[in-house]
Each structure stands twice: as structure tokens, then as C-alpha cells.
Design an enzyme around this catalytic site. Structure first.
Site, PDB file in Angstrom:
ATOM      1  N   GLU A  34       1.572 -11.508   5.919  1.00 43.99           N
ATOM      2  CA  GLU A  34       1.615 -12.351   7.132  1.00 43.99           C
ATOM      3  C   GLU A  34       0.911 -13.696   6.942  1.00 43.99           C
ATOM      4  O   GLU A  34       1.009 -14.578   7.815  1.00 43.99           O
ATOM      5  CB  GLU A  34       0.967 -11.610   8.317  1.00 43.99           C
ATOM      6  CG  GLU A  34       1.810 -10.529   8.943  1.00 43.99           C
ATOM      7  CD  GLU A  34       2.040  -9.313   8.047  1.00 43.99           C
ATOM      8  OE1 GLU A  34       1.054  -8.837   7.446  1.00 43.99           O
ATOM      9  OE2 GLU A  34       3.202  -8.874   7.914  1.00 43.99           O
ATOM     10  N   VAL A  42      -4.984  -7.884  -2.306  1.00 47.07           N
ATOM     11  CA  VAL A  42      -3.884  -6.956  -2.559  1.00 47.07           C
ATOM     12  C   VAL A  42      -4.239  -6.165  -3.823  1.00 47.07           C
ATOM     13  O   VAL A  42      -4.438  -6.745  -4.886  1.00 47.07           O
ATOM     14  CB  VAL A  42      -2.539  -7.693  -2.736  1.00 47.07           C
ATOM     15  CG1 VAL A  42      -1.390  -6.682  -2.670  1.00 47.07           C
ATOM     16  CG2 VAL A  42      -2.354  -8.759  -1.671  1.00 47.07           C
ATOM     17  N   THR A  48       2.643   2.037  -6.260  1.00 41.97           N
ATOM     18  CA  THR A  48       3.983   1.628  -5.823  1.00 41.97           C
ATOM     19  C   THR A  48       4.274   0.172  -6.172  1.00 41.97           C
ATOM     20  O   THR A  48       3.378  -0.587  -6.524  1.00 41.97           O
ATOM     21  CB  THR A  48       4.133   1.770  -4.290  1.00 41.97           C
ATOM     22  OG1 THR A  48       3.446   0.686  -3.687  1.00 41.97           O
ATOM     23  CG2 THR A  48       3.580   3.067  -3.800  1.00 41.97           C
ATOM     24  N   HIS A  72       5.184  -1.877  -3.975  1.00 38.81           N
ATOM     25  CA  HIS A  72       4.892  -2.637  -2.756  1.00 38.81           C
ATOM     26  C   HIS A  72       3.978  -3.811  -3.099  1.00 38.81           C
ATOM     27  O   HIS A  72       4.125  -4.912  -2.585  1.00 38.81           O
ATOM     28  CB  HIS A  72       4.205  -1.702  -1.754  1.00 38.81           C
ATOM     29  CG  HIS A  72       4.206  -2.216  -0.351  1.00 38.81           C
ATOM     30  ND1 HIS A  72       5.358  -2.479   0.347  1.00 38.81           N
ATOM     31  CD2 HIS A  72       3.193  -2.510   0.501  1.00 38.81           C
ATOM     32  CE1 HIS A  72       5.059  -2.917   1.556  1.00 38.81           C
ATOM     33  NE2 HIS A  72       3.747  -2.949   1.664  1.00 38.81           N
ATOM     34  N   PHE A  94      -5.404 -20.787  -2.000  1.00 36.08           N
ATOM     35  CA  PHE A  94      -5.050 -19.383  -2.237  1.00 36.08           C
ATOM     36  C   PHE A  94      -6.306 -18.581  -2.593  1.00 36.08           C
ATOM     37  O   PHE A  94      -6.747 -18.558  -3.735  1.00 36.08           O
ATOM     38  CB  PHE A  94      -4.041 -19.327  -3.381  1.00 36.08           C
ATOM     39  CG  PHE A  94      -3.464 -17.963  -3.628  1.00 36.08           C
ATOM     40  CD1 PHE A  94      -2.629 -17.360  -2.703  1.00 36.08           C
ATOM     41  CD2 PHE A  94      -3.734 -17.276  -4.801  1.00 36.08           C
ATOM     42  CE1 PHE A  94      -2.080 -16.099  -2.930  1.00 36.08           C
ATOM     43  CE2 PHE A  94      -3.198 -16.012  -5.041  1.00 36.08           C
ATOM     44  CZ  PHE A  94      -2.364 -15.436  -4.100  1.00 36.08           C
TER      45      PHE A  94
HETATM   46  N1  INI Z   1      -1.487  -5.976   2.619  1.00 36.80           N
HETATM   47  C1  INI Z   1      -2.598  -6.483   2.033  1.00 36.80           C
HETATM   48  O1  INI Z   1      -3.132  -7.509   2.490  1.00 36.80           O
HETATM   49  N2  INI Z   1      -3.123  -5.875   0.924  1.00 36.80           N
HETATM   50  C2  INI Z   1      -2.542  -4.767   0.374  1.00 36.80           C
HETATM   51  O2  INI Z   1      -3.100  -4.254  -0.636  1.00 36.80           O
HETATM   52  C3  INI Z   1      -1.376  -4.230   0.968  1.00 36.80           C
HETATM   53  N3  INI Z   1      -0.741  -3.055   0.395  1.00 36.80           N
HETATM   54  O3  INI Z   1      -1.220  -2.534  -0.616  1.00 36.80           O
HETATM   55  O4  INI Z   1       0.260  -2.575   0.911  1.00 36.80           O
HETATM   56  C4  INI Z   1      -0.863  -4.876   2.120  1.00 36.80           C
HETATM   57  N4  INI Z   1       0.241  -4.394   2.759  1.00 36.80           N
HETATM   58  C5  INI Z   1       0.618  -4.810   4.086  1.00 36.80           C
HETATM   59  C6  INI Z   1       1.435  -6.114   4.131  1.00 36.80           C
HETATM   60  O5  INI Z   1       0.639  -7.226   3.837  1.00 36.80           O
HETATM   61  C7  INI Z   1       2.027  -6.338   5.533  1.00 36.80           C
HETATM   62  O6  INI Z   1       0.995  -6.425   6.481  1.00 36.80           O
HETATM   63  C8  INI Z   1       3.013  -5.246   5.977  1.00 36.80           C
HETATM   64  O7  INI Z   1       3.978  -5.025   4.970  1.00 36.80           O
HETATM   65  C9  INI Z   1       3.733  -5.668   7.277  1.00 36.80           C
HETATM   66  O8  INI Z   1       4.492  -6.868   7.076  1.00 36.80           O
END
Ligand code: INI
Length: 157
Positions: A58, A81, A86, A88, A113
Site C-alpha cells: 500500500e 518485507v 512463499t 508473496h 525507499f
Molecule cells: N506486507 C509487508 O509490509 N511485509 C510483509 O512481509 C508482507 N508479507 O510477507 O506478506 C506484507 N504483506 C501484505 C501486503 O503488503 C499487503 O498489505 C496485502 O497484500 C494487501 O494488499
């Protein structure tokens, strides 16, 4: 030759810090480091805004929205992150990096950043105020310097 440089002083700058709820244990330390650095470099507390979004994915849209208000000289994007088992991670980290860079280029407002992208939580802890410093503090210092440098380029004759 004209050498154009920006100062490290935050006096008169308006800065927006945008962080995430995700990995709050880490990101909270980055935010503390960023705010302390902004205050130390002379940014008036009244000229600092602090916004929190759910996750790193976001961050770009929130940064864009803040940049388009025209109220800020720089934006500091903070998040963390951590690679899990995964894919993801790749989507979230990749989109955050790409999106944040694009906001700066599209709007002309520097967006720094300050998102940790690590393999493990230990690596994140090392960069959030322990062994390897505080990347939030570094991002804030970078925001002040870049905002001043861009102003200096625009004001140079
Ligand atoms: N968001 C993060 O900021 N850090 C993460 O490690 C992370 N993982 O691991 O999934 C993460 N996921 C959520 C993502 O940013 C969104 O909020 C979600 O996908 C909704 O759009």
C-alpha cells in the site's frame, strides 16, 4: 564550473513519513529512528506528518496521494518485507520498490525507499537499530538531503 549542493539542514522542510502496520515490531523502530533524525536535523515537529498504511504493497499509493497534495518537500516510505516460504514476498517487495520509485519520478517529490527487504527476521532486526544501524534514520537523512539538493538545483542560476 558550478557545483550545486543541498545542505543537511531540515529547517523549513515539510516531510511526510509513511510506514506500515505489517512487521510493526521492526517498522516501529525504523519510524522512531526516522523521526529522531528529522528532529535532530532541524525539521519543525509541526512540519512532519506521520501516516500508517496496512502493508508495503500500500505504500506507493499512499506516497502518491501525499506527494500530489503539494504539501511535502519529501516523503519517507518505511516498511519491512521478510521472505517467507512463499513467492508473496517477491510481489510485495517488488511492487513496493517499483511503485515508490515511480511516484518520485511522476510527481517530482523525492520519495525515499526505507523498506527493509530481508531473508530473515534477524537480518531485519540488525537493520532496525542494532548491529547495522537504523535504516529508518538513514532514510530520513536521505530525504532531507535530497529535498535540499532538488531545491538547490531549481534555484541555481
Ligand atoms: N506486507 C509487508 O509490509 N511485509 C510483509 O512481509 C508482507 N508479507 O510477507 O506478506 C506484507 N504483506 C501484505 C501486503 O503488503 C499487503 O498489505 C496485502 O497484500 C494487501 O494488499
Amino acid at each position: 564550473m558550478k557545483r550545486i549542493e543541498g545542505s543537511g539542514s531540515g529547517a523549513s522542510l515539510r516531510i511526510c513519513v509513511i510506514d506500515t502496520q505489517w512487521n510493526d515490531f521492526i517498522v516501529g523502530r525504523l519510524t522512531e529512528g526516522a523521526l529522531a533524525t528529522l528532529h535532530r536535523s532541524g525539521v519543525d515537529d509541526g512540519n512532519i506528518a506521520h501516516v500508517t498504511v496496512p502493508g508495503a504493497f500500500e505504500l506507493p499509493l499512499a506516497c502518491k496521494t501525499a506527494a500530489e497534495t503539494g504539501r511535502y518537500d519529501a516523503i519517507v516510505a518505511l516498511g519491512c518485507v521478510i521472505r517467507g516460504a512463499t513467492t508473496h514476498y517477491d510481489f510485495v517487495a517488488g511492487e513496493a520498490a517499483k511503485g515508490i520509485a515511480k511516484v518520485g519520478l511522476d510527481t517530482g517529490v523525492p520519495v525515499v525507499f526505507g523498506v527493509l527487504t530481508t531473508e530473515t527476521i534477524e537480518q531485519a532486526i540488525e537493520r532496525a537499530g542494532t548491529k547495522l544501524g537504523n535504516k529508518g534514520a538513514e532514510a530520513a537523512a536521505c530525504a532531507v538531503e535530497t529535498a535540499n539538493t532538488l531545491k538547490a538545483i531549481k534555484e541555481a542560476e
